[in-house]
Every structure is written in C-alpha cells, then in structure tokens.
Scaffold this motif. Sequence first.
Motif, PDB file in Angstrom:
ATOM      1  N   THR A   4       6.831  51.262 -14.745  1.00  0.00           N
ATOM      2  CA  THR A   4       5.936  50.103 -14.771  1.00  0.00           C
ATOM      3  C   THR A   4       4.573  50.530 -14.216  1.00  0.00           C
ATOM      4  O   THR A   4       3.536  50.355 -14.860  1.00  0.00           O
ATOM      5  N   LEU A   5       4.605  51.141 -13.041  1.00  0.00           N
ATOM      6  CA  LEU A   5       3.367  51.660 -12.475  1.00  0.00           C
ATOM      7  C   LEU A   5       2.877  52.873 -13.279  1.00  0.00           C
ATOM      8  O   LEU A   5       1.682  52.989 -13.559  1.00  0.00           O
ATOM      9  N   LYS A  27       8.222  39.698 -18.135  1.00  0.00           N
ATOM     10  CA  LYS A  27       8.962  38.736 -18.955  1.00  0.00           C
ATOM     11  C   LYS A  27       8.874  37.340 -18.374  1.00  0.00           C
ATOM     12  O   LYS A  27       9.215  37.131 -17.203  1.00  0.00           O
ATOM     13  N   GLU A  28       8.457  36.381 -19.146  1.00  0.00           N
ATOM     14  CA  GLU A  28       8.364  34.981 -18.694  1.00  0.00           C
ATOM     15  C   GLU A  28       7.763  34.883 -17.301  1.00  0.00           C
ATOM     16  O   GLU A  28       8.264  34.178 -16.424  1.00  0.00           O
ATOM     17  N   GLY A  29       6.661  35.582 -17.089  1.00  0.00           N
ATOM     18  CA  GLY A  29       5.927  35.447 -15.834  1.00  0.00           C
ATOM     19  C   GLY A  29       6.453  36.259 -14.660  1.00  0.00           C
ATOM     20  O   GLY A  29       5.876  36.235 -13.585  1.00  0.00           O
ATOM     21  N   ALA A  30       7.560  36.982 -14.842  1.00  0.00           N
ATOM     22  CA  ALA A  30       8.090  37.766 -13.717  1.00  0.00           C
ATOM     23  C   ALA A  30       8.084  39.256 -14.040  1.00  0.00           C
ATOM     24  O   ALA A  30       8.379  39.670 -15.155  1.00  0.00           O
ATOM     25  N   MET A  31       7.760  40.066 -13.038  1.00  0.00           N
ATOM     26  CA  MET A  31       7.754  41.510 -13.183  1.00  0.00           C
ATOM     27  C   MET A  31       9.180  42.026 -13.000  1.00  0.00           C
ATOM     28  O   MET A  31       9.847  41.671 -12.028  1.00  0.00           O
ATOM     29  N   VAL A  32       9.637  42.848 -13.953  1.00  0.00           N
ATOM     30  CA  VAL A  32      10.952  43.480 -13.787  1.00  0.00           C
ATOM     31  C   VAL A  32      10.696  44.873 -13.221  1.00  0.00           C
ATOM     32  O   VAL A  32       9.986  45.672 -13.835  1.00  0.00           O
ATOM     33  N   TYR A  33      11.249  45.147 -12.052  1.00  0.00           N
ATOM     34  CA  TYR A  33      10.916  46.383 -11.355  1.00  0.00           C
ATOM     35  C   TYR A  33      12.189  47.098 -10.931  1.00  0.00           C
ATOM     36  O   TYR A  33      13.133  46.476 -10.470  1.00  0.00           O
ATOM     37  N   ILE A  34      12.192  48.414 -11.120  1.00  0.00           N
ATOM     38  CA  ILE A  34      13.366  49.199 -10.734  1.00  0.00           C
ATOM     39  C   ILE A  34      13.103  49.799  -9.357  1.00  0.00           C
ATOM     40  O   ILE A  34      12.107  50.512  -9.168  1.00  0.00           O
ATOM     41  N   VAL A  35      14.008  49.516  -8.424  1.00  0.00           N
ATOM     42  CA  VAL A  35      13.804  49.934  -7.038  1.00  0.00           C
ATOM     43  C   VAL A  35      15.029  50.732  -6.575  1.00  0.00           C
ATOM     44  O   VAL A  35      16.160  50.284  -6.745  1.00  0.00           O
TER      45      VAL A  35
END
Lengths: 364, 364
Positions: A250-251, A327-335
């Motif tokens: 993402t980054l 997606k739909e206003g939210a960031m999907v982030y892998i942590v």
Amino acid sequence: MRELTVDLGDRSYPIYIGSGVLEDIAAYFDRHKLSKISPLLVVTDSSVAAHHLSPVMERLQRGGYPAVSYVVPAGEASKSLAQLEGIVTAALEAGLDRKSAIIALGGGVVGDLAGFAAASFMRGIRFVQIPTTILAHDSSVGGKVGVNHPMAKNIIGAFHQPELVLYDTSTLLTLPIREVRAGLSEMIKHGLIWDEAFVAWIDEHAGELLSLDEKALEYGLYEGCKVKAIVVSQDEHENGLRAILNLGHTLGHALEAVAGYGELLHGEAISIGMVGAAKLAEDFGYASHIYTETKRIFEKFGLPVTIPSQLNTDRIIDAMMHDKKFKEGAMVYIVPTAIGKVEIRKDVTVEQIRKIIAHLKEDI
Amino acid sequence: MRELTVDLGDRSYPIYIGSGVLEDIAAYFDRHKLSKISPLLVVTDSSVAAHHLSPVMERLQRGGYPAVSYVVPAGEASKSLAQLEGIVTAALEAGLDRKSAIIALGGGVVGDLAGFAAASFMRGIRFVQIPTTILAHDSSVGGKVGVNHPMAKNIIGAFHQPELVLYDTSTLLTLPIREVRAGLSEMIKHGLIWDEAFVAWIDEHAGELLSLDEKALEYGLYEGCKVKAIVVSQDEHENGLRAILNLGHTLGHALEAVAGYGELLHGEAISIGMVGAAKLAEDFGYASHIYTETKRIFEKFGLPVTIPSQLNTDRIIDAMMHDKKFKEGAMVYIVPTAIGKVEIRKDVTVEQIRKIIAHLKEDI
C-alpha cells in the motif's frame, strides 16, 4: 530442477524451476500441447531480447513452433495501454487466433503486460510465463496481469492464469545487482508473511543469493513461489487471505507513483513499505523486535528502509487513497504480528500513516 | 414488465424488461445491494445523455447513490482503448473502489466499452447494463465486452457478466428508424438460429415492431434475450454451441471493417451476412427456400441484403481471416439448415466465400 503446482482447479499449472530449463522449451511446450499450427507471439523487452530472445526463438522454430516476437522498451513505462495496442497489432499481423499463445519472456513488466494482452486478445488466449528476473517469481504466480494508468499502478487488468511457467535460473546471471536486491525483496516478503524458517534461511544465505548462486536461487525461488501458490490457491480473486501478499505494497505503490514510475524499483519501494508496516505493528502493540528485525534484514540485502525526504507526504497519502486496497472508505493494511505472520487490518487511520511516513523520513 | 434470468451459476443475473422500469432504478439497485458508500460511475454517450442522463442521475441521487457520469462521443469510434483510458481516469478521479459499480447507459457501444472498463478496472468491479437500443438486447446478454482495434472489431475484451440489466422500452421511442431496423436485425437472428415460431411472430408483427409499439417490443426483446440466454447458459465462454450466435457475423464484421466502422451499422452488416449464410446453405444442399425466406424477411424490415459494390472482395476476405472465428487455419461458419435451425461448419472454403460475396454484390 524443481517442479511446483499452483493448485487452482481446472486452471492449475506447473512451475518448472532450474538451471537450463529453457533449453528444453520445445519439449515443455509439447508436453503442454501448445499449438504448432496457430502462431505463438513471444513478447519481451529490449534488455532481455539482447540476451535471451534469439536462443528462445531458435529452439521454438527447431521444435516446430511457428513463433514471432514483439519487443517493447525495457522499463515500467511499457506497462501501458499503448503497448497493449502494439502487442495486439503484432498479434493480428502474425495471424494469431484463439488456439495461439502469448509467451512473456522477461520480468514483471513484460509478464503483466503480455499477460494482460493474452487475457484480453480475443477475450483470452493461452499464456506462458518465462520470468527472467528474481522479482518476477512473485508476479508469475497467481495470474494477476495488467497495465498502469498515469494516475495509478496496475489499475487496468485481469486475472489470467498461465499454462505453465518456465523459470531458468541461468537467465538471472546477467541481472544488475540493483535488480537482484529488489527481486530478493519480494522473496523476503514471502517469508515475512508466512514462514519464519524461510526468513531464517534467506538471512543465512544472503551471500549466496546476492552473488547469484544458482542452487540457492533455485531453492529460494521455489520456496517463495510455494508461499505465493498456497495463498493464491486459497483465494484466487483476492476476496480475503490473498490480501496478505500486499505486505508493504500500500505504501510501496504510493512511493513508486509519487517518485515517478521507474525511479524507485518495485522491490525497493516495498522494502520501505514493509519496514513501515513493521513500525505500524509496534503502534498496534506488537513486539518491537519485528521492526528492528525487519529493518535489519532489508539493510543486510542493501535495500532502502527510509523514504527519500523530497517525496511529499500529502502526495504519498493521496496516492494511497487511490489504491485498489482502499475499499468503501477504509484502508486495508497488512500488519505483521510476528516474523512470518501478518494480519489484515481495516482500522489503520490516516493519522497513523502520516506518523509512519514521518518516521521513515527521519530514519530514527 | 417481464423478468428473465440468465442462468450462469454464481454469475446468474436478471433482466427486467418493460415500459418505465428505469423510474425505479434506485429500488432495483437496493434489491441488488449496490454500494451506497462507494461511488457509481454512469457511462453513456452524447446522444443518449441528451435524453436519459439527467433523470437517471437524479433518481440515483434521490435514492442515496453517490453517482458521477462520463460521456463519450456517440458512435463505434468510441469503442477504443483511448476511451477505456478516459473512463478509468474518470473512475479514479471520482474515487471508485472495488465495491463500486460501472453503469452502462446506452447501446452496444456503451455497453461493450463500459463493460470492458468494469471488467478491467481493478481487475473487475460490478457492472449494470441499461440498454437504450434494440440492438443492445443482444450485447446485454452473455457478458461479452470489449473494444475495437483499428485492424479488427471486438478483438480486445473479456467475459464480464452484469449484476442486472434494466431494459426500459420507453427509452427506445426516440431511436432513429435506421437504428430501429438495425436493432431488429439481431432480434430476427435470434429467431433464425433457434425458434421458427419466433421468426413467424416477428414476421407477423413487423409493423408494430417498426413503429415501436411498446408491448410488441417488450415481447420481442424478451424472446430475443431468452434465446440468447439459453445459448449462453449452455456455453458461457464460447467453446462450442455459443458460436451459433455468430450467424451472419463472420461476413458482417468483415463488411463493417472494410466499409469503415460506423459506415454500415452492425445490424445492417449482419443482415447482409445472414443472407450470405442462407445462400451458403443452398451451396451445402439445404432447401433454397431458406435463402428466399431469409432475404424476404430482412427486406421486409428495410434492411440491406446486398454488398455495396465498392467494397473490395479481397479486403473483405482478408478481414474475415483476421476474425476471432478463424481457428488453426479453418474458418468457423454458421450455416442455416432450416428456418430456426443452424449448424456450425468448419469446412467452408475461401472459394465458397468468394462466390457468396460475388453473388451478394450482383444481387441476383
């Protein structure tokens, strides 16, 4: 030679990895029943063509395959709709039909571009991947193909699985060291998301990998492809689990876009992205050694772990908002939650991202 | 209002056909759970926009749907990679994400173009078809989407099924008569390939259909869509049976390409193509009334049944060779065996085609 199957039901396919597999290209094509009547189109780029195109074309022709080639300029800029149109022109001129195949001979750019051409030419013809970079071990598994738009990377594409993948480690020996490092970045990622033991192996064999020892490459690529194959076979169209493959992306994608495509190599950008995700793990209360270990291993491979200060923070955040993972206003982030384990989070705030970017710019 | 389901397993979808269904667009979208958070992109063309865009946008906004629109120039030339790029730009600017949908408001050109955008944007998002032409009853069933290449029509595309189709017969009332005739050409085709009784009904109701009687249109479109839905549900990806839908298309596409896209309407080109196929049936020993009946019905609808003499025969044949229906050196040709029945032949020779073209030019 090692063989691996990507298990996708009736779209399953094998990956053959080893030194010299390309010498037997015609035999592999025979085994997979490619057409000897309908022409094949080999797509490659100007750098790869210099080293590998002639022998591949000769072996195909000797094996009875009517093949033509199309060469695009080397570099990310070729992943464009204009080059897609160029490939389709070449395909039409050569008389490709529905039984034809498009062969991607090259790295991720060629694989993604030629794969999208195969996915969309006549609404989909057969496709063979011949990766010639380390980075492409990632893109050659899972069927994601596509091109860039000036505003966003990989935004126009499809899922299109190859018939087979021929991975000849001897084609990697001419890679410049910067590309070697960047390619190993994705290999490290496959360890970080799934397999602590593989991370340890990579760490121990850094010297062999960086000096392109073919046995080390064969094992590392096999294990890297295997992690990806397991994940993809559980979630072909990225409805859930597959998102973990986006660790650092993402980054990373945003950094590539803001720096200008090609300035920062993909593997370099996601190296920074993975270090950022590890820092975020700290923010979510996971052990801080995740961050120090992640940073240490990328530094060991000579990969960047900080954001160049001239890249504007607001522009980076803006690019992240345009990412497919939003997606739909939210960031999907892998942590990461440990070395070899990650989680998919949807509660990462823009404020947290801003903090991470500031941290990665200051290189604390 | 009539409802029809296109049966494709987990990609099944309904077609709602009737006068005024578009007034309830928001209710249909509610029923099919389109996102009210992620923006919708309505793609239309300049002609359709003048009549139908404002009411559609108003109803969507009143229903709580964040929607933006993108208007392409009317005409076949918009079915291009350049317009695909334009739609993707609009989608990115409007902030579409993976939960968004692209709505095709228009005829076949808009449906094919916007559908391919939906198929390839982020590797596939949801898609809704709102056909505003009679011709589009054909393209709105079956999920074939794509754009043209200067050398060949529909050569770059995908299979991408819509979520639903809203077919409002009142949008057809503003169609110019030439387009009405051309649209009915595909309706006649659906009769000719599958259903002799439907051909008889069309023949009897020519007057109502040509004068745009909404009840006649509703029935004719329903029956036409039904034939296509039956065929497509048996062979989604055109491995066999689906080829019968190409009656008149091998020659028709070539005529469109050689005349220059837009010169000959698609429905006009396939009218000539179907008459040609009926002539070919005679050549293969089937009853000659197939040819006379086929020709009579197309003439009754004011459709062309001869090839304009200025179109060069060699160029027509060359264009046919570049068609997707040409496979491993053999032409796949759909030939009627009776009114309402066809067969798939792979033994049609270039000599036969040359004879048919000569015949259609001389109008014997």
